[in-house]
Design a protein around this motif. Structure first.
Motif, mmCIF file in Angstrom:
data_model
loop_
_atom_site.group_PDB
_atom_site.id
_atom_site.type_symbol
_atom_site.label_atom_id
_atom_site.label_comp_id
_atom_site.label_asym_id
_atom_site.label_seq_id
_atom_site.Cartn_x
_atom_site.Cartn_y
_atom_site.Cartn_z
ATOM 1 N N PHE A 240 0.815 -1.214 0.000
ATOM 2 C CA PHE A 240 0.000 0.000 0.000
ATOM 3 C C PHE A 240 0.850 1.266 0.000
ATOM 4 O O PHE A 240 0.536 2.225 -0.706
ATOM 5 C CB PHE A 240 -0.925 -0.017 1.216
ATOM 6 C CG PHE A 240 -1.896 1.131 1.257
ATOM 7 C CD1 PHE A 240 -3.139 1.037 0.649
ATOM 8 C CD2 PHE A 240 -1.575 2.318 1.906
ATOM 9 C CE1 PHE A 240 -4.039 2.091 0.666
ATOM 10 C CE2 PHE A 240 -2.459 3.383 1.944
ATOM 11 C CZ PHE A 240 -3.700 3.265 1.315
ATOM 12 N N ASP A 241 1.922 1.253 0.758
ATOM 13 C CA ASP A 241 2.719 2.479 0.848
ATOM 14 C C ASP A 241 3.411 2.811 -0.467
ATOM 15 O O ASP A 241 3.747 3.969 -0.735
ATOM 16 C CB ASP A 241 3.756 2.373 1.976
ATOM 17 C CG ASP A 241 4.723 1.216 1.765
ATOM 18 O OD1 ASP A 241 4.430 0.359 0.900
ATOM 19 O OD2 ASP A 241 5.748 1.160 2.463
ATOM 20 N N GLY A 242 3.620 1.784 -1.330
ATOM 21 C CA GLY A 242 4.249 2.036 -2.624
ATOM 22 C C GLY A 242 3.246 2.329 -3.725
ATOM 23 O O GLY A 242 3.509 3.141 -4.621
ATOM 24 N N GLU A 243 2.107 1.644 -3.702
ATOM 25 C CA GLU A 243 1.067 1.808 -4.727
ATOM 26 C C GLU A 243 -0.304 1.866 -4.063
ATOM 27 O O GLU A 243 -1.109 0.938 -4.190
ATOM 28 C CB GLU A 243 1.120 0.634 -5.719
ATOM 29 C CG GLU A 243 2.329 0.622 -6.636
ATOM 30 C CD GLU A 243 2.230 1.688 -7.722
ATOM 31 O OE1 GLU A 243 1.118 2.230 -7.910
ATOM 32 O OE2 GLU A 243 3.243 1.972 -8.374
ATOM 33 N N PRO A 244 -0.614 2.946 -3.362
ATOM 34 C CA PRO A 244 -1.907 3.018 -2.667
ATOM 35 C C PRO A 244 -3.103 2.937 -3.609
ATOM 36 O O PRO A 244 -4.094 2.275 -3.313
ATOM 37 C CB PRO A 244 -1.840 4.363 -1.941
ATOM 38 C CG PRO A 244 -0.822 5.161 -2.697
ATOM 39 C CD PRO A 244 0.177 4.177 -3.178
ATOM 40 N N GLU A 301 -2.412 3.595 5.508
ATOM 41 C CA GLU A 301 -1.968 2.220 5.323
ATOM 42 C C GLU A 301 -2.527 1.309 6.404
ATOM 43 O O GLU A 301 -2.996 0.201 6.124
ATOM 44 C CB GLU A 301 -0.442 2.154 5.314
ATOM 45 C CG GLU A 301 0.101 0.742 5.101
ATOM 46 C CD GLU A 301 1.608 0.722 5.052
ATOM 47 O OE1 GLU A 301 2.170 -0.339 4.731
ATOM 48 O OE2 GLU A 301 2.224 1.771 5.340
ATOM 49 N N GLY A 302 -2.472 1.734 7.648
ATOM 50 C CA GLY A 302 -2.969 0.907 8.741
ATOM 51 C C GLY A 302 -4.444 0.583 8.586
ATOM 52 O O GLY A 302 -4.887 -0.554 8.832
ATOM 53 N N GLU A 303 -5.224 1.566 8.174
ATOM 54 C CA GLU A 303 -6.654 1.357 7.964
ATOM 55 C C GLU A 303 -6.897 0.348 6.848
ATOM 56 O O GLU A 303 -7.798 -0.501 6.941
ATOM 57 C CB GLU A 303 -7.310 2.697 7.620
ATOM 58 C CG GLU A 303 -8.811 2.610 7.409
ATOM 59 C CD GLU A 303 -9.399 3.942 6.972
ATOM 60 O OE1 GLU A 303 -10.636 4.010 6.786
ATOM 61 O OE2 GLU A 303 -8.629 4.912 6.792
ATOM 62 N N PHE A 304 -6.097 0.429 5.789
ATOM 63 C CA PHE A 304 -6.239 -0.484 4.657
ATOM 64 C C PHE A 304 -6.006 -1.933 5.075
ATOM 65 O O PHE A 304 -6.821 -2.823 4.822
ATOM 66 C CB PHE A 304 -5.268 -0.091 3.547
ATOM 67 C CG PHE A 304 -5.273 -1.032 2.364
ATOM 68 C CD1 PHE A 304 -6.204 -0.883 1.358
ATOM 69 C CD2 PHE A 304 -4.332 -2.056 2.267
ATOM 70 C CE1 PHE A 304 -6.219 -1.748 0.269
ATOM 71 C CE2 PHE A 304 -4.341 -2.925 1.192
ATOM 72 C CZ PHE A 304 -5.283 -2.772 0.182
ATOM 73 N N TRP A 305 -4.863 -2.176 5.750
ATOM 74 C CA TRP A 305 -4.525 -3.546 6.119
ATOM 75 C C TRP A 305 -5.452 -4.097 7.195
ATOM 76 O O TRP A 305 -5.734 -5.291 7.228
ATOM 77 C CB TRP A 305 -3.071 -3.637 6.563
ATOM 78 C CG TRP A 305 -2.100 -3.395 5.448
ATOM 79 C CD1 TRP A 305 -1.168 -2.408 5.355
ATOM 80 C CD2 TRP A 305 -1.989 -4.156 4.236
ATOM 81 N NE1 TRP A 305 -0.482 -2.499 4.174
ATOM 82 C CE2 TRP A 305 -0.956 -3.563 3.464
ATOM 83 C CE3 TRP A 305 -2.648 -5.264 3.735
ATOM 84 C CZ2 TRP A 305 -0.582 -4.052 2.219
ATOM 85 C CZ3 TRP A 305 -2.290 -5.758 2.486
ATOM 86 C CH2 TRP A 305 -1.266 -5.156 1.745
ATOM 87 N N GLU A 306 -5.942 -3.261 8.058
ATOM 88 C CA GLU A 306 -6.886 -3.717 9.074
ATOM 89 C C GLU A 306 -8.180 -4.214 8.409
ATOM 90 O O GLU A 306 -8.713 -5.272 8.775
ATOM 91 C CB GLU A 306 -7.208 -2.588 10.045
ATOM 92 C CG GLU A 306 -8.200 -2.987 11.131
ATOM 93 C CD GLU A 306 -8.542 -1.829 12.055
ATOM 94 O OE1 GLU A 306 -9.330 -2.048 12.998
ATOM 95 O OE2 GLU A 306 -8.035 -0.706 11.833
ATOM 96 N N ALA A 307 -8.652 -3.480 7.422
ATOM 97 C CA ALA A 307 -9.872 -3.877 6.719
ATOM 98 C C ALA A 307 -9.659 -5.171 5.932
ATOM 99 O O ALA A 307 -10.527 -6.052 5.905
ATOM 100 C CB ALA A 307 -10.326 -2.763 5.783
#
Length: 369
Positions: A240-244, A301-307
């Motif tokens: 995510f941090d490279g290609e959000p 990023e944290g929100e993305f991976w948590e979901a």
């Protein structure tokens, strides 16, 4: 560029007749003629002539010994055995979907194979053809790399469609393909043969699970699971941090796929024994879809991976096993699941193999992580 010298026809004839035991004297004669013409006309084929002459000499000696010692009594039996084996063999150009075969000399890297014996899939075998692919997009010989690249990507789809119940495919079954060689291409070979091949031991039965072997309910369930798996395999390589944006787009596609497949599960006319677990699976799809939808709108990023983690946790392997059991499908998940919560397979590294048609084995690609 100067044209390449033609191969001498007598040299080819010498090799062919030298192999056929009853024609070895003729092979010797043709070999001697070939040597004279090659030297005189500057043609190619000296190696063929040498091989044909050598085989002819050995064959002629063996025939002489056999007839003078009475050893020719079993000659007819040998011809009949050879004819039987020939009838069971298939050129690698003519292998067809669903055929199982053995490789007498094993699957070796870089080895060209002109034909293989076809056997009953209920008997131990080395490989099973999952389908064939025409190579009509190429005009002239495109080179091995281009053909292998085409075969790798397309054979993956062929094998997935041939063996929808991935849990039922033995761990020792690797995905391979036969591709044309430069020489077979010259004779009109434009076909890739996709197959499952035993990486160790033998395959004991067919790995086929498609429309020809599954009932409507089994097919509907497996196609639903495969659709979500294929969407999952499209996950971007970069985090995510490279290609959000790419990751958010993928999450949105996951949400759409799960929502669609949940609807398909609800619409299916399930057998009574499978209805409860199938509808429970549909609810899990709905829950996972909502989480992926949230991931598609995540700014951090944290929100993305948590979901994404919550989406994966929504897909329970126990529910999948329950549906499979009710439908009479394989219930033992792969030895190395990618996620214990939903039973998905962790992609394996490509297996070592050969490349070509008439021969060469090359490992086909597996779904990317």
């Amino acid at each position: 560029m100067l044209p390449r010298p033609a191969t001498n026809g007598f040299a080819i004839g010498s090799l062919v007749t030298g192999i056929v035991c009853c024609l070895t004297p003729l092979g010797l004669v043709l070999g001697l003629i070939a040597f004279r013409q090659i030297k005189k006309k500057g043609q190619e084929g000296r190696g063929l002539a040498i091989a044909g002459t050598a085989l002819s000499v050995v064959g002629t000696i063996l025939m002489t010994v056999a007839f003078t010692t009475g050893g020719a009594a079993g000659f007819g039996d040998g011809l009949r055995d050879a004819a039987d084996e020939s009838a069971r063999s298939r050129s690698t150009l003519n292998l067809r979907m669903g055929q199982c075969f053995v490789t007498p000399h094993g699957v070796e890297e870089g080895t060209e194979t002109a034909s293989v014996p076809v056997v009953d899939c209920a008997k131990p075998h080395d490989g099973e053809v999952s389908g064939t692919l025409p190579l009509h997009t190429f005009g002239e010989w495109p080179g091995e790399s281009a053909i292998e690249s085409e075969a790798e990507s397309r054979c993956e789809d062929v094998n997935n469609a041939y063996a929808l119940d991935r849990w039922a495919v033995p761990e020792t079954a690797g995905t391979y393909y036969y591709v044309p060689t430069r020489d077979s291409w010259r004779f009109g070979d434009r076909t890739v043969v996709c197959a499952f091949v035993a990486t160790e031991g033998k395959l004991k039965s067919s790995v086929r699970s498609d429309r020809t072997t599954l009932d409507p309910a089994q097919l509907a369930y497996l196609e639903s699971e495969q659709a979500t798996d294929e969407s999952r395999w499209d996950e971007p390589e970069d985090l995510f941090d490279g290609e959000p944006d790419a990751n958010r787009t993928w999450a949105a596609l996951m949400a759409m796929s799960l929502e669609e497949e949940a609807g398909a599960l609800r619409a299916e006319d399930w057998p009574i024994a499978a209805r409860k677990s199938a509808l429970a699976r549909a609810k899990e799809y709905d829950a996972a879809s909502e989480h992926y939808d949230r991931a598609s709108r995540a700014l951090e990023e944290g929100e993305f991976w948590e979901a994404c983690a919550e989406a994966d946790a929504s897909l329970m392997q126990a529910t999948e096993v329950a549906v499979r059991s009710a439908l009479g499908l394989a219930t033992e998940p792969p030895a190395e699941p990618g996620d214990a919560d939903h039973g998905g397979e962790e992609p394996q590294e490509p297996l070592p193999g050969d490349s070509a048609h008439n021969a060469i084995w090359t490992p086909a690609g597996v779904p990317p992580a």
